[in-house]
Design an enzyme around this catalytic site. Structure first.
Site, PDB file in Angstrom:
ATOM      1  N   ASP A 153      -6.032  12.414  10.102  1.00  0.00           N
ATOM      2  CA  ASP A 153      -4.147  11.883  10.735  1.00  0.00           C
ATOM      3  C   ASP A 153      -4.003  13.182  11.608  1.00  0.00           C
ATOM      4  OD1 ASP A 153      -2.171   9.798  10.808  1.00  0.00           O
ATOM      5  OD2 ASP A 153      -1.364  10.136   8.365  1.00  0.00           O
ATOM      6  N   LYS A 203      -3.399  -0.563   9.219  1.00  0.00           N
ATOM      7  CA  LYS A 203      -4.176   0.323   8.596  1.00  0.00           C
ATOM      8  C   LYS A 203      -5.582   0.171   7.976  1.00  0.00           C
ATOM      9  CE  LYS A 203      -1.223   4.649   9.646  1.00  0.00           C
ATOM     10  NZ  LYS A 203      -0.331   4.922   9.046  1.00  0.00           N
ATOM     11  N   GLN A 205       0.295   7.823   3.333  1.00  0.00           N
ATOM     12  CA  GLN A 205       1.235   7.581   4.559  1.00  0.00           C
ATOM     13  C   GLN A 205       3.041   8.772   3.745  1.00  0.00           C
ATOM     14  OE1 GLN A 205       0.546   5.057   6.660  1.00  0.00           O
ATOM     15  NE2 GLN A 205       3.769   5.376   7.299  1.00  0.00           N
TER      16      GLN A 205
END
Ligand code: NAP
Length: 283
Positions: free
Chosen positions: A120, A53, A97
């Site tokens: 997200d 990412k 994460q």
């Protein structure tokens, strides 16, 4: 019939080039789009994901901050960091994460992220916005699947779509996005007695289960579009999806490969969400 391939790598490349252009224009206006990636602990898979990412940000003109903490970080300390990132004007997207260590309540942490920076799309506010058709960040994997359909000119309107899997991060938002696009949607899961009965009627199948060979050739309507979200390992240890690719490609009209399908699209849509957030912040 041999299905045509939906190439996630090529599509990602095209979308990332657009992202880079938007990032350059924003940066020229004095707003460099910024993503904060927070990693707690040393889960090896998570380390690979966050590295990818951060790398994707760097390659496309986004600023990225990787905050790594050891597994002993307390929930209160993590919540304080999220608060600071919420207040940081250089950060337009925050990604924590998952999974988090067991002593940290992941739900509480996700809810602490400002919905304006929830790139997200996992915040309850983002899920609610999707449910009622309001603007908001869409979870990256299903958002990427919708882009793949668009890229082949497949308009879900009036089509029957079957989503296999009902997780909060893939299956449910996928079903909502397809519904919003006016498909007739069936959601299947582990308690669905006859999966093949449903999939055989589908014009679009999205498999998001995490088990090999959940979808085989005899379960697919000829010409259907098959999107494989699954990420598994085969007996040789190689990456594979939920779909029996070799069999299904002989029946389907379109199919995504694994690797090289949905995977690259997920990170790409994270970049898209971050750019959108920065553009909103810049007015
Ligand atoms: P998850 O939370 O474990 O959900 C799996 C879903 O599959 C559940 O809803 C489960 O039903 C259902 N299921 C399990 N066995 C089934 C069966 N035999 N028939 C029908 N449905 C069944 O997984 P997830 O997070 O959604 O991820 C799914 C897969 O996608 C995983 O392989 C994951 O690694 C992959 N993934 C890939 C990307 C990417 O970027 N390519 C991103 C995210 C996830 P119940 O709800 O009844 O348990």
């Amino acid at each position: 019939m041999t299905a045509q391939l939906i190439d996630g790598v090529a599509l990602s490349k095209k979308i990332r080039a657009e992202v880079a252009g938007r990032a350059a224009r924003l940066t020229a206006r004095g707003v460099r789009p910024g993503l904060a990636v927070v990693l707690v602990g040393d889960n090896p898979a998570s380390q690979v994901y966050v590295r990818n990412k951060v790398k994707a940000c760097e390659e496309n003109g986004l600023h990225s901050v990787l905050e790594k903490y050891d597994a002993g970080l307390s929930e209160a300390e993590l919540l304080a960091r999220i608060g600071a990132l919420n207040d940081d004007p250089a950060i337009h997207g925050i990604l924590v994460q998952l999974p988090l260590p067991p002593h940290i309540d992941a739900h509480k942490v996700i809810e602490a992220i400002s919905p304006a920076k929830d790139v997200d799309g996992f915040h309850v506010g983002s899920a609610g916005a999707l449910m009622v058709g309001q603007p908001g960040f869409r979870p990256c994997t299903p958002y990427g699947c919708m882009k793949m359909l668009e890229s082949i000119g497949c308009n879900p309107k009036g089509k029957h779509a079957v989503v296999i899997g009902r997780s909060n991060i893939v299956g449910k938002p996928m079903a909502m996005l397809l519904l919003q696009a006016s498909a007739t949607v069936t959601v299947c899961h582990s308690a669905t007695p006859d999966l093949a009965f449903h999939t055989r009627q589908a014009d679009i199948v999205v498999a998001a289960v995490g088990k090999r060979n959940v979808l085989t050739a005899d379960m697919v309507k000829p010409g259907a579009v098959v999107i494989d979200v699954g990420m598994n390992r085969n007996d040789e240890g190689k990456l594979c999806g939920d779909v029996d690719f070799d069999g299904v490609k002989e029946v389907a009209g379109w199919i995504t490969p694994v690797p090289g399908g949905v995977g690259p699209m997920t990170i790409t849509m994270l970049l898209v969400n971050t750019i959108e957030s920065a553009e909103r912040a810049a007015g």
